[in-house]
Write a protein that holds these residues in place. Structure first.
Motif, mmCIF file in Angstrom:
data_model
loop_
_atom_site.group_PDB
_atom_site.id
_atom_site.type_symbol
_atom_site.label_atom_id
_atom_site.label_comp_id
_atom_site.label_asym_id
_atom_site.label_seq_id
_atom_site.Cartn_x
_atom_site.Cartn_y
_atom_site.Cartn_z
ATOM 1 N N TYR A 57 -24.899 28.037 -9.992
ATOM 2 C CA TYR A 57 -25.134 29.011 -11.058
ATOM 3 C C TYR A 57 -26.029 28.410 -12.137
ATOM 4 O O TYR A 57 -25.958 27.200 -12.405
ATOM 5 C CB TYR A 57 -23.810 29.450 -11.702
ATOM 6 C CG TYR A 57 -23.090 30.544 -10.962
ATOM 7 C CD1 TYR A 57 -23.169 31.865 -11.368
ATOM 8 C CD2 TYR A 57 -22.332 30.255 -9.829
ATOM 9 C CE1 TYR A 57 -22.507 32.877 -10.679
ATOM 10 C CE2 TYR A 57 -21.665 31.252 -9.131
ATOM 11 C CZ TYR A 57 -21.757 32.560 -9.572
ATOM 12 O OH TYR A 57 -21.114 33.553 -8.891
ATOM 13 N N PHE A 82 -25.894 33.247 -13.924
ATOM 14 C CA PHE A 82 -26.623 33.852 -12.806
ATOM 15 C C PHE A 82 -26.398 33.023 -11.547
ATOM 16 O O PHE A 82 -26.625 31.810 -11.541
ATOM 17 C CB PHE A 82 -28.131 33.897 -13.107
ATOM 18 C CG PHE A 82 -28.499 34.783 -14.256
ATOM 19 C CD1 PHE A 82 -28.825 36.120 -14.047
ATOM 20 C CD2 PHE A 82 -28.505 34.292 -15.557
ATOM 21 C CE1 PHE A 82 -29.153 36.944 -15.105
ATOM 22 C CE2 PHE A 82 -28.839 35.111 -16.629
ATOM 23 C CZ PHE A 82 -29.156 36.435 -16.400
ATOM 24 N N ILE A 93 -32.423 34.047 -7.792
ATOM 25 C CA ILE A 93 -31.285 34.665 -8.455
ATOM 26 C C ILE A 93 -30.767 35.776 -7.541
ATOM 27 O O ILE A 93 -31.532 36.620 -7.083
ATOM 28 C CB ILE A 93 -31.689 35.269 -9.810
ATOM 29 C CG1 ILE A 93 -32.280 34.191 -10.723
ATOM 30 C CG2 ILE A 93 -30.496 35.948 -10.478
ATOM 31 C CD1 ILE A 93 -31.321 33.120 -11.133
ATOM 32 N N SER A 96 -24.009 38.268 -8.100
ATOM 33 C CA SER A 96 -22.753 37.519 -8.077
ATOM 34 C C SER A 96 -21.700 38.243 -7.226
ATOM 35 O O SER A 96 -21.773 39.451 -7.024
ATOM 36 C CB SER A 96 -22.218 37.345 -9.494
ATOM 37 O OG SER A 96 -23.106 36.561 -10.262
ATOM 38 N N TYR A 115 -24.625 39.852 -12.800
ATOM 39 C CA TYR A 115 -24.358 38.479 -13.216
ATOM 40 C C TYR A 115 -23.049 38.458 -14.005
ATOM 41 O O TYR A 115 -22.469 39.509 -14.305
ATOM 42 C CB TYR A 115 -25.520 37.939 -14.057
ATOM 43 C CG TYR A 115 -25.999 38.891 -15.130
ATOM 44 C CD1 TYR A 115 -25.406 38.934 -16.381
ATOM 45 C CD2 TYR A 115 -27.066 39.761 -14.882
ATOM 46 C CE1 TYR A 115 -25.849 39.814 -17.360
ATOM 47 C CE2 TYR A 115 -27.517 40.642 -15.856
ATOM 48 C CZ TYR A 115 -26.906 40.660 -17.092
ATOM 49 O OH TYR A 115 -27.338 41.536 -18.060
ATOM 50 N N GLN A 168 -31.998 41.800 -10.643
ATOM 51 C CA GLN A 168 -30.606 41.570 -11.018
ATOM 52 C C GLN A 168 -30.304 42.003 -12.452
ATOM 53 O O GLN A 168 -29.162 41.907 -12.905
ATOM 54 C CB GLN A 168 -30.243 40.082 -10.841
ATOM 55 C CG GLN A 168 -30.464 39.526 -9.447
ATOM 56 C CD GLN A 168 -29.849 40.381 -8.345
ATOM 57 O OE1 GLN A 168 -28.773 40.928 -8.521
ATOM 58 N NE2 GLN A 168 -30.533 40.479 -7.216
#
Length: 334
Positions: A57, A82, A93, A96, A115, A168
């Motif tokens: 992350y 992220f 990225i 999650s 995220y 994202q």
């Protein structure tokens, strides 16, 4: 309970780096290794290992400033994290595994973000909800919005803004207006993108520009003709084409966000044909004119097709033919 413990609960615990869970014949070791990103007082590379499996992350965190926590010797953090994965040899990225809000540990409150976000929110006893009528929770949410703007600055300054990162971000402008956390981040991102700062990727690698200076191109072949700042200014009052991977077919969510929320215009070969003037062609070199004819010889017959005044191609009545003496003529006058 231990069987459902998720590794990402270690991300936001400042003083806990390792956990070992043992039950029956099972042993699970959780280990967090966090290092500051060079040159930043906000960014940290964090790797959480679950036995031999690693999860990476990029975490941004800072101390809470709310007066509710002013008397605490060790101020708690607010944070945004992220998830990163290597895709085709490139660190990207990605979404999650959870989109629940964190108050140190994961709560049951759904943020709808891609995220993770953390703050010392006041939760219900069951940790399944957050009361955003409480002033302290509103303050913390506002602080997270400001941190999000600093996150965008970090990504811009370190040339990390890519399509996978943009995808994202909170882009859904049709989401339920009651999703207060989502809208807080949506507005923070939009405000920063419309601030005049250079955040949006162009067709040139590691080149970012402000929303008012870019346009989306439909038909990548047009960029072979029109790509200079001078030409884009003359024709469309813009400076750069956006990344040509941004299209209504390939990246629909980004496309509609840019065009609807940031008011970025899309231009087509037909727009070029209608905007271009005879004087524009006169200024061009022979090599550019050759490229132009190759462009027309592709799939652009509609630009010079015959028909009545309404249906004929926009270039049919423009002096697009360069003669041997350097003068220009309409294609069907020669």
């Amino acid at each position: 309970k231990f069987e459902t413990f998720e590794y990402y609960n270690l991300l936001f615990l400042s003083n806990l780096k390792n956990i070992t869970l043992k039950w029956d014949d099972n042993i699970i070791n959780f280990n967090k290794n966090e290092k500051p990103v060079k040159g930043s007082d906000l960014a940290f590379n964090s790797i959480v290992s679950v036995n031999k499996e690693k999860h990476q992350y990029l975490v941004f965190k800072t101390n809470v400033v709310s007066q509710e926590f002013s008397k605490l010797k060790n101020k708690p953090n607010i944070a945004i994290a992220f998830k990163q994965e290597t895709v085709d040899g490139v660190l990207q990225i990605v979404k999650s595994e959870t989109s629940n809000l964190f108050a140190f540990f994961e709560t049951g409150y759904e943020t709808f973000l891609s995220y993770l976000i953390q703050a010392p929110f006041s939760t219900t006893p069951a940790r399944d909800n957050i009361d955003f009528k409480l002033p302290v929770n509103i303050e913390l949410l506002e602080e997270l919005g400001q941190l999000m703007k600093k996150v965008l600055i970090h990504f811009r300054e370190n040339k990390l803004i890519s399509l996978d990162f943009l995808n994202q971000l909170p882009l859904d402008y049709k989401i339920d207006e009651n999703k207060i956390v989502y809208w807080n981040f949506f507005n923070a991102v939009k405000e920063e993108f419309l601030s005049g700062e250079k955040y949006l990727p162009t067709m040139f690698k590691n080149n970012y520009q402000a929303a008012q200076d870019v346009a989306i191109v439909r038909g990548r072949e047009l960029t072979s003709l029109i790509s200079s700042v001078t030409d884009l200014r003359i024709l469309f009052d813009k400076k750069y084409w956006m990344d040509t991977k941004i299209t209504v077919d390939k990246t629909p969510e980004l496309y509609y966000y840019f065009t609807n929320q940031l008011n970025i215009k899309e231009y087509t070969p037909d727009d070029f044909a209608r905007k271009v003037t005879d004087d524009f062609f006169i200024t061009k070199t022979d090599s550019w004119m050759i490229k132009f004819y190759e462009f027309l010889n592709g799939k652009q017959e509609s630009l010079w097709r015959s028909g009545n005044k309404k249906d004929q191609g926009a270039l049919r009545q423009k002096a697009i033919l360069r003669l041997n003496n350097g003068e220009h003529s309409k294609p069907f006058d020669s």
